[in-house]
Design a protein around this motif. Structure first.
Motif, PDB file in Angstrom:
ATOM      1  N   THR A   1       0.830  -1.207   0.000  1.00 27.74           N
ATOM      2  CA  THR A   1       0.000   0.000   0.000  1.00 27.74           C
ATOM      3  C   THR A   1       0.861   1.252   0.000  1.00 27.74           C
ATOM      4  O   THR A   1       1.835   1.342   0.739  1.00 27.74           O
ATOM      5  CB  THR A   1      -0.932   0.035   1.230  1.00 27.74           C
ATOM      6  OG1 THR A   1      -1.657  -1.191   1.307  1.00 27.74           O
ATOM      7  CG2 THR A   1      -1.917   1.187   1.127  1.00 27.74           C
TER       8      THR A   1
ATOM      9  N   ALA B   1      -4.679  -5.741   2.633  1.00 28.19           N
ATOM     10  CA  ALA B   1      -4.068  -4.411   2.656  1.00 28.19           C
ATOM     11  C   ALA B   1      -4.387  -3.701   3.960  1.00 28.19           C
ATOM     12  O   ALA B   1      -3.513  -3.083   4.583  1.00 28.19           O
ATOM     13  CB  ALA B   1      -4.563  -3.586   1.473  1.00 28.19           C
TER      14      ALA B   1
ATOM     15  N   TYR C   1      -2.364  -1.218  -3.345  1.00 28.40           N
ATOM     16  CA  TYR C   1      -3.440  -0.290  -3.023  1.00 28.40           C
ATOM     17  C   TYR C   1      -2.838   1.070  -2.714  1.00 28.40           C
ATOM     18  O   TYR C   1      -1.646   1.177  -2.391  1.00 28.40           O
ATOM     19  CB  TYR C   1      -4.237  -0.783  -1.812  1.00 28.40           C
ATOM     20  CG  TYR C   1      -5.221  -1.872  -2.139  1.00 28.40           C
ATOM     21  CD1 TYR C   1      -6.588  -1.603  -2.253  1.00 28.40           C
ATOM     22  CD2 TYR C   1      -4.791  -3.171  -2.346  1.00 28.40           C
ATOM     23  CE1 TYR C   1      -7.488  -2.607  -2.572  1.00 28.40           C
ATOM     24  CE2 TYR C   1      -5.686  -4.183  -2.663  1.00 28.40           C
ATOM     25  CZ  TYR C   1      -7.036  -3.893  -2.773  1.00 28.40           C
ATOM     26  OH  TYR C   1      -7.936  -4.879  -3.083  1.00 28.40           O
TER      27      TYR C   1
END
Length: 244
Positions: free
Chosen positions: A10, A63, A112
């Motif tokens: 992320t 995530a 992400y």
């Protein structure tokens, strides 16, 4: 026989000055947290928060849980960015998933990106192996994470122009000057206040709350909020399905 494994990473963006989060002094810019690797490959280098995909985990769930474990962050806005799976990532990149991969294995990282406000960023866990860095002045990163950050910045700068994604950096209400500060930090350039006001007001994405900012010396500026009929960002059918 070669195989493939999945990892989730992320990119997290927050607005801050060179001082502490929430301070008014200094020009604010985009910052992101990085995690120092404690094992080979790239031991000692900084990398994006990430980890392997568990057998019973969804991608967004992985995530979210990895962010909570490494940084203590729980972003209000989280969106899938891209899947990075170049064959040359195999072997060394497998280590970024937190586990070794067999020779010839390919590791596909589903990345992400998240946006956090001051209140969330102040609550982030920091320490010897977790630190915030300015997005335009990063150290050498492990693996292909420099490319990933560059792509996340490109996506953010495009989306801020046509969605209300800037609201992820702000509170429920804000002044036009505060909103312009977000745009300037994201786009990396100064905007003319008068032109910005005209363009934003003409877009119809804001609502005047009828209130003003208190505790200021001069004429108190009006407070606005985003029109909730305008999506934070258009994530398409899959994004809407995930919200159900």
């Amino acid at each position: 026989m070669s195989g493939a494994s999945l990892a989730v990473s992320t990119v997290i963006f927050a607005l801050r000055s060179s001082g502490r989060f929430g301070e008014d002094g200094g020009e604010r810019g985009l910052w992101l947290p990085l995690v120092r690797r404690i094992r080979e490959p790239y031991e000692g280098r900084w990398a994006l928060p990430g980890g392997p995909l568990g057998e019973s985990e969804g991608l967004a769930e992985a995530a979210t849980s990895t962010l909570a474990k490494t940084t203590g962050l729980a972003p209000r806005y989280l969106e899938q960015l891209y899947a990075f799976g170049d064959p040359e990532r195999s072997g060394e990149q497998a280590g970024s998933a937190g586990k070794p991969a067999a020779s010839g294995d390919r590791v596909v990282s589903v990345v992400y990106w998240a946006l956090v406000g001051d209140d969330e960023a102040r609550a982030a866990r920091i320490g010897q192996n977790v630190r915030w860095f300015p997005a335009d002045d990063l150290p050498a990163l492990a693996f292909d994470h420099e490319l990933i950050v560059e792509y996340a910045l490109w996506r953010l700068r495009n989306k801020v122009e046509y969605s209300r994604i800037a609201s992820a950096f702000l509170g429920a209400t804000f002044t036009l000057a505060q909103l312009r500060e977000v745009y300037e930090a994201v786009l990396g350039r100064t905007l003319d206040p008068a032109n910005f006001r005209r363009q934003i007001e003409a877009s119809g994405v804001l609502e005047d709350t009828g209130e003003v900012l208190t505790g200021v010396r001069h004429r108190p500026p009006r407070l606005y909020r985003y029109n909730q009929a305008v999506d934070l960002a258009d994530q398409g059918p899959l994004g809407r399905l995930a919200q159900k």
